[in-house]
Design a protein around this motif. Structure first.
Motif, PDB file in Angstrom:
ATOM      1  N   LYS A  73      -7.672  -4.413  -9.013  1.00 29.19           N
ATOM      2  CA  LYS A  73      -6.728  -3.933  -7.991  1.00 29.19           C
ATOM      3  C   LYS A  73      -7.226  -4.226  -6.576  1.00 29.19           C
ATOM      4  O   LYS A  73      -8.424  -4.251  -6.308  1.00 29.19           O
ATOM      5  N   CYS A  74      -6.280  -4.362  -5.649  1.00 25.39           N
ATOM      6  CA  CYS A  74      -6.625  -4.498  -4.237  1.00 25.39           C
ATOM      7  C   CYS A  74      -7.280  -3.198  -3.761  1.00 25.39           C
ATOM      8  O   CYS A  74      -6.800  -2.100  -4.072  1.00 25.39           O
ATOM      9  N   CYS A  75      -8.371  -3.334  -2.990  1.00 30.33           N
ATOM     10  CA  CYS A  75      -9.107  -2.155  -2.524  1.00 30.33           C
ATOM     11  C   CYS A  75      -8.269  -1.258  -1.613  1.00 30.33           C
ATOM     12  O   CYS A  75      -8.553  -0.077  -1.479  1.00 30.33           O
ATOM     13  N   PHE A  76      -7.259  -1.818  -0.986  1.00 22.94           N
ATOM     14  CA  PHE A  76      -6.458  -1.033  -0.043  1.00 22.94           C
ATOM     15  C   PHE A  76      -5.132  -0.563  -0.665  1.00 22.94           C
ATOM     16  O   PHE A  76      -4.860   0.621  -0.702  1.00 22.94           O
ATOM     17  N   CYS A  77      -4.329  -1.521  -1.150  1.00 24.39           N
ATOM     18  CA  CYS A  77      -2.967  -1.133  -1.555  1.00 24.39           C
ATOM     19  C   CYS A  77      -2.851  -0.790  -3.038  1.00 24.39           C
ATOM     20  O   CYS A  77      -1.804  -0.331  -3.481  1.00 24.39           O
ATOM     21  N   GLU A  78      -3.931  -1.017  -3.809  1.00 31.41           N
ATOM     22  CA  GLU A  78      -3.928  -0.730  -5.252  1.00 31.41           C
ATOM     23  C   GLU A  78      -2.890  -1.530  -6.038  1.00 31.41           C
ATOM     24  O   GLU A  78      -2.448  -1.106  -7.106  1.00 31.41           O
ATOM     25  N   SER A 122      -9.649  -7.764  -2.166  1.00 32.88           N
ATOM     26  CA  SER A 122      -8.354  -7.315  -1.637  1.00 32.88           C
ATOM     27  C   SER A 122      -7.278  -8.362  -1.860  1.00 32.88           C
ATOM     28  O   SER A 122      -7.577  -9.529  -2.100  1.00 32.88           O
ATOM     29  N   CYS A 123      -6.033  -7.932  -1.777  1.00 29.33           N
ATOM     30  CA  CYS A 123      -4.938  -8.892  -1.862  1.00 29.33           C
ATOM     31  C   CYS A 123      -4.885  -9.636  -0.530  1.00 29.33           C
ATOM     32  O   CYS A 123      -5.392  -9.173   0.488  1.00 29.33           O
ATOM     33  N   GLU A 124      -4.289 -10.798  -0.565  1.00 27.39           N
ATOM     34  CA  GLU A 124      -4.273 -11.643   0.629  1.00 27.39           C
ATOM     35  C   GLU A 124      -3.467 -10.998   1.758  1.00 27.39           C
ATOM     36  O   GLU A 124      -3.794 -11.141   2.933  1.00 27.39           O
ATOM     37  N   LYS A 125      -2.424 -10.313   1.413  1.00 26.13           N
ATOM     38  CA  LYS A 125      -1.572  -9.696   2.433  1.00 26.13           C
ATOM     39  C   LYS A 125      -2.344  -8.603   3.190  1.00 26.13           C
ATOM     40  O   LYS A 125      -2.329  -8.549   4.413  1.00 26.13           O
ATOM     41  N   CYS A 126      -3.013  -7.716   2.459  1.00 31.31           N
ATOM     42  CA  CYS A 126      -3.780  -6.646   3.116  1.00 31.31           C
ATOM     43  C   CYS A 126      -4.854  -7.246   4.016  1.00 31.31           C
ATOM     44  O   CYS A 126      -5.076  -6.785   5.134  1.00 31.31           O
ATOM     45  N   ASN A 127      -5.531  -8.269   3.532  1.00 29.62           N
ATOM     46  CA  ASN A 127      -6.650  -8.847   4.270  1.00 29.62           C
ATOM     47  C   ASN A 127      -6.179  -9.712   5.433  1.00 29.62           C
ATOM     48  O   ASN A 127      -6.599  -9.515   6.571  1.00 29.62           O
ATOM     49  N   ASP A 198       2.141   1.124   4.529  1.00 29.96           N
ATOM     50  CA  ASP A 198       3.558   1.509   4.440  1.00 29.96           C
ATOM     51  C   ASP A 198       4.475   0.321   4.725  1.00 29.96           C
ATOM     52  O   ASP A 198       5.621   0.498   5.138  1.00 29.96           O
ATOM     53  N   ARG A 199       3.981  -0.884   4.500  1.00 28.80           N
ATOM     54  CA  ARG A 199       4.847  -2.051   4.722  1.00 28.80           C
ATOM     55  C   ARG A 199       6.000  -2.041   3.716  1.00 28.80           C
ATOM     56  O   ARG A 199       5.875  -1.515   2.599  1.00 28.80           O
ATOM     57  N   THR A 200       7.119  -2.613   4.150  1.00 24.51           N
ATOM     58  CA  THR A 200       8.366  -2.501   3.399  1.00 24.51           C
ATOM     59  C   THR A 200       8.239  -2.945   1.934  1.00 24.51           C
ATOM     60  O   THR A 200       8.635  -2.216   1.025  1.00 24.51           O
TER      61      THR A 200
HETATM   62 ZN   LIG Z   1      -3.515  -5.097  -0.905  1.00 20.96          ZN
END
Ligand SMILES: [Zn+2]
Length: 279
Positions: A73-78, A122-127, A198-200
């Protein structure tokens, strides 16, 4: 975001090549600190940049261990996104530069570039879209500016919640699928914003999953071994008996696992179904 339990095993490449390269980087910086340091009326473009080797921290063995520790899982958004993208090895404290207002300040935490406890998956979007070079402090005076001050790192008052050393669930909870800062706490609010929690698209993903779980929830109350209950359910749902029994078992299995650290969006599930076991 939930707490990450990192392995005590540190990938070999960080222990040998990483340690050596850290020494080289620190020596390089120490010989001409000013050449690497942002200052007024001097363009960042003219600065020397610390030469960090992404082949070391980005090595497959490092990534593999991080993925294992974080259950994919992504460390931020799970999010569990490995079916569709590779993901990044992310540095909690940025390695090259950090943002101050709209400016980038060099150098950042170059000596932690290969530090196991600064690395996450992390996922690319979060990073790449959200966290990037952000590393604000509550008190800028506590900023550790180079490796000679590294012993002061524990005193640095960082704004962002560090899922390696802190429990994010003490700061952020979920109202349905929407992340909110508990008691409006500042670090929770800023972390939600900077990590883009909280991104859409993420809210939509979580909402869909939460709806799915809510649809399954009524099945938990049915005892699949009670003939009378099964007969009632068969009539109510208009489905064959065996299908109903399978559905009840599947629903119970989903709920058994949903709040565990291995499951996607576990923090959201824990907020919405507090009776579920985390273990
Ligand atoms: Zn993420």
């Amino acid at each position: 975001m939930i707490k990450i339990e990192k392995s005590t095993y540190i990938p070999d490449i960080l222990m040998d090549k990483g340690r050596k390269d850290r020494e080289r980087i620190c020596d390089e910086y120490s010989s001409f600190p000013l050449d690497y340091t942002s200052r007024p009326n001097f363009s960042n473009r003219k600065l020397k940049k610390v030469d960090i080797d992404n082949k070391i921290y980005g090595d497959d063995t490092v990534k593999k261990q991080l993925i294992e520790d974080q259950n994919g899982k992504c460390c931020f958004c799970e999010s569990k996104f490995l079916a569709t993208s590779y993901g990044d090895v992310e540095h909690f404290r940025p390695k090259h530069a950090y943002k101050k207002g709209r400016k980038l300040i060099y150098p950042a935490y170059y000596w932690l570039a290969y530090d196991w406890n600064n690395l996450m998956f992390s996922c690319e979007k979060c990073n790449r879209t959200f966290k990037k070079n952000e590393f604000p402090l509550l008190d800028e005076a506590t900023r550790v500016k180079n490796h000679t001050e590294a012993a002061n790192l524990p005193n640095e008052k960082h704004v962002l919640i560090n899922p390696i050393t802190e429990n994010p669930e003490s700061f952020i909870k979920f109202n349905q699928h929407i992340p909110i800062a508990i008691n409006d706490n500042e670090r929770g609010k800023k972390s939600i914003k900077i990590y883009g929690l909280d991104r859409t698209e993420l809210n939509q993903d979580r909402r869909e999953y939460l709806n799915f779980m809510k649809i399954l929830e009524p099945y938990l109350d049915i005892d699949e071994n009670d003939k009378e209950e099964i007969n009632k359910a068969t009539e109510f749902f208009g489905m064959p008996k065996q299908d109903i029994i399978e559905l009840i078992k599947t629903a119970k299995q989903y709920f058994k696992n949903a709040a565990k650290k291995e499951s996607k969006f576990a923090a959201m599930i824990r907020s919405n179904f507090p009776y579920l076991s985390k273990n």
